[in-house]
Design a protein around this motif. Structure first.
Motif, PDB file in Angstrom:
ATOM      1  N   ALA A 134       0.832  -1.202   0.000  1.00  0.00           N
ATOM      2  CA  ALA A 134       0.000   0.000   0.000  1.00  0.00           C
ATOM      3  C   ALA A 134       0.869   1.255   0.000  1.00  0.00           C
ATOM      4  N   LYS A 135       1.921   1.228   0.776  1.00  0.00           N
ATOM      5  CA  LYS A 135       2.832   2.380   0.826  1.00  0.00           C
ATOM      6  C   LYS A 135       3.450   2.639  -0.548  1.00  0.00           C
ATOM      7  N   GLU A 136       3.879   1.591  -1.214  1.00  0.00           N
ATOM      8  CA  GLU A 136       4.482   1.751  -2.541  1.00  0.00           C
ATOM      9  C   GLU A 136       3.477   2.303  -3.555  1.00  0.00           C
ATOM     10  N   ALA A 137       2.228   1.918  -3.418  1.00  0.00           N
ATOM     11  CA  ALA A 137       1.204   2.356  -4.368  1.00  0.00           C
ATOM     12  C   ALA A 137       0.683   3.757  -4.072  1.00  0.00           C
ATOM     13  N   TRP A 138       0.666   4.138  -2.813  1.00  0.00           N
ATOM     14  CA  TRP A 138      -0.007   5.372  -2.417  1.00  0.00           C
ATOM     15  C   TRP A 138       0.934   6.526  -2.084  1.00  0.00           C
ATOM     16  N   ASP A 195      -0.953  -4.835  14.887  1.00  0.00           N
ATOM     17  CA  ASP A 195      -1.428  -3.487  15.212  1.00  0.00           C
ATOM     18  C   ASP A 195      -0.266  -2.513  15.354  1.00  0.00           C
ATOM     19  N   MET A 196       0.778  -2.967  15.986  1.00  0.00           N
ATOM     20  CA  MET A 196       1.931  -2.078  16.208  1.00  0.00           C
ATOM     21  C   MET A 196       2.632  -1.747  14.895  1.00  0.00           C
ATOM     22  N   PHE A 197       2.672  -2.697  13.969  1.00  0.00           N
ATOM     23  CA  PHE A 197       3.234  -2.385  12.653  1.00  0.00           C
ATOM     24  C   PHE A 197       2.365  -1.381  11.907  1.00  0.00           C
ATOM     25  N   VAL A 198       1.053  -1.535  12.012  1.00  0.00           N
ATOM     26  CA  VAL A 198       0.149  -0.583  11.358  1.00  0.00           C
ATOM     27  C   VAL A 198       0.382   0.823  11.910  1.00  0.00           C
ATOM     28  N   MET A 199       0.465   0.922  13.220  1.00  0.00           N
ATOM     29  CA  MET A 199       0.689   2.232  13.824  1.00  0.00           C
ATOM     30  C   MET A 199       2.086   2.760  13.479  1.00  0.00           C
ATOM     31  N   ALA A 200       3.060   1.863  13.362  1.00  0.00           N
ATOM     32  CA  ALA A 200       4.409   2.286  12.992  1.00  0.00           C
ATOM     33  C   ALA A 200       4.437   2.865  11.581  1.00  0.00           C
ATOM     34  N   PHE A 201       3.673   2.298  10.668  1.00  0.00           N
ATOM     35  CA  PHE A 201       3.619   2.845   9.315  1.00  0.00           C
ATOM     36  C   PHE A 201       2.969   4.230   9.315  1.00  0.00           C
ATOM     37  N   HIS A 202       2.043   4.452  10.237  1.00  0.00           N
ATOM     38  CA  HIS A 202       1.453   5.791  10.363  1.00  0.00           C
ATOM     39  C   HIS A 202       2.459   6.763  10.963  1.00  0.00           C
TER      40      HIS A 202
END
Length: 354
Positions: free
Chosen positions: A113-117, A169-176
């Motif tokens: 998602a990061k690469e696409a967005w 969850d922690m990885f999701v928050m880390a990406f934010h």
């Protein structure tokens, strides 16, 4: 037209969400990705298979090339990640699978998602994009007799399953926090309703009661859970996805706390009365050795999602359990298909020596 990548779409909550969204939105595209492991069942989506708004893809969220190709083809506005190994007993028996699916799979989705967005040169994110992680109240650990889980409650998972979900969850928050990715996390209480795989408490008990089989109850059965009817949960996810403040966690609870033994006895009473079967009684209950690390009580405070988005649980347990039993009685063929083969082998392995 909004385009969604829905992972774990053939599972319990994922398939209910697909039905909910197709019913609510006439112009929408749901690209539904599922590996079709034991809990993924295409029969859950049989009645929408001809709908052009629904595209099914069989595959693994850990598959980098596949997920990349889907982003390139569809340019998703939203990713909603339901895909997860979710049964605590299975996680105790084989925790590595849970790390692979729940942690590594989530990281792969986030990275694709990061690469696409994300425009690295401009250091900006495309407008209108969001990643939503569907999590669980089990990441918080256990409660005493009083109090509720809040979004600020520290994470304290006690099982390999809940540990894998907390890690995700922690990885999701880390990406934010690291990249500024637009994300939300929802943490729900115990769901129940149509299409739930029958190793979970309510469908397991319904199926066993109908066949006069023993009803395995862990320990004294006084473990308390907050029960959330699945359609209420689907509504909450939709509202968070489309209106939740970026970077926020939202707890989704049903205000329906009940002990497990109460659930079992309610199902016995309901089916005894409906089927007019005197062979259905509390004599079917068999207390078995308690699950390792079994949390005593979960309870969620959904004040934040109510105040921010206007969501509230519309289905009291007394109504929801009737709707659920009605569905399983009306879908006996679905239950027969899903309880054959590998499930039956697993069931015997889990309970025969307890």
């Amino acid at each position: 037209m909004k385009k969604y990548l829905i992972t774990g779409c053939a599972g319990f909550i994922g398939s209910n969400f697909v039905h909910y969204m197709l019913k609510k939105y006439p112009e929408i595209l749901l690209v539904n990705l599922d590996k079709l492991t034991y809990a993924g069942n295409l029969e859950n989506l049989k009645d929408v298979e001809g709908d052009p708004r629904h595209v099914f893809v069989q595959g693994d969220i850990c598959d980098k090339e596949l997920v990349e190709s889907l982003f390139a083809k569809y340019d998703f506005d939203y990713v909603i990640n339901f895909a997860a190994e979710s049964h605590v007993d299975r996680s105790i028996k084989n925790p590595e699978i849970f790390v692979q699916s729940n942690v590594m799979g989530t990281v792969n989705l986030l990275q694709r998602a990061k690469e696409a967005w994300y425009d690295a040169d401009a250091k900006t994110w495309k407008e209108g994009k969001k990643y939503l992680q569907v999590s669980t109240d089990e990441v918080y650990g256990a409660l005493g007799a009083e109090g509720f889980f809040m979004e600020t409650t520290p994470l304290c998972p006690h099982s390999p399953y809940s540990s894998s979900k907390a890690s995700a969850d922690m990885f999701v928050m880390a990406f934010h926090d690291t990249y500024g990715m637009p994300i939300n996390i929802t943490r729900c209480s115990n769901n129940y309703g149509p299409y739930q795989f029958p190793e979970k408490l309510i469908p397991l008990m319904i199926n066993n009661v109908k066949h006069h089989k023993q009803l395995p109850v862990y320990g004294d059965g006084m473990q308390i859970r907050d029960w959330l009817y699945v359609e209420d949960h689907c509504k909450a996810i939709d509202m968070v996805c489309n209106g939740g403040k970026v970077g926020e966690v939202y707890n989704v609870g049903g205000h329906n706390e009940r002990p497990n033994i109460f659930i079992v006895k309610t199902i016995i009473e309901q089916l005894h009365d409906r089927l007019k079967d005197d062979g259905i009684s509390e004599d079917l209950i068999k207390h078995v050795a308690d699950r390792l690390g079994h949390d005593r009580r979960y309870g969620i405070d959904p004040t934040k999602i109510k105040n921010d988005l206007g969501w509230y649980p519309e289905t009291p347990f007394e109504k929801g359990i009737v709707l659920t039993i009605d569905w399983y009685l009306d879908h006996e063929e679905w239950m027969e298909h899903i309880t054959s083969g590998n499930y039956q082998k697993y069931y015997e392995e889990m309970y025969k020596n307890k």
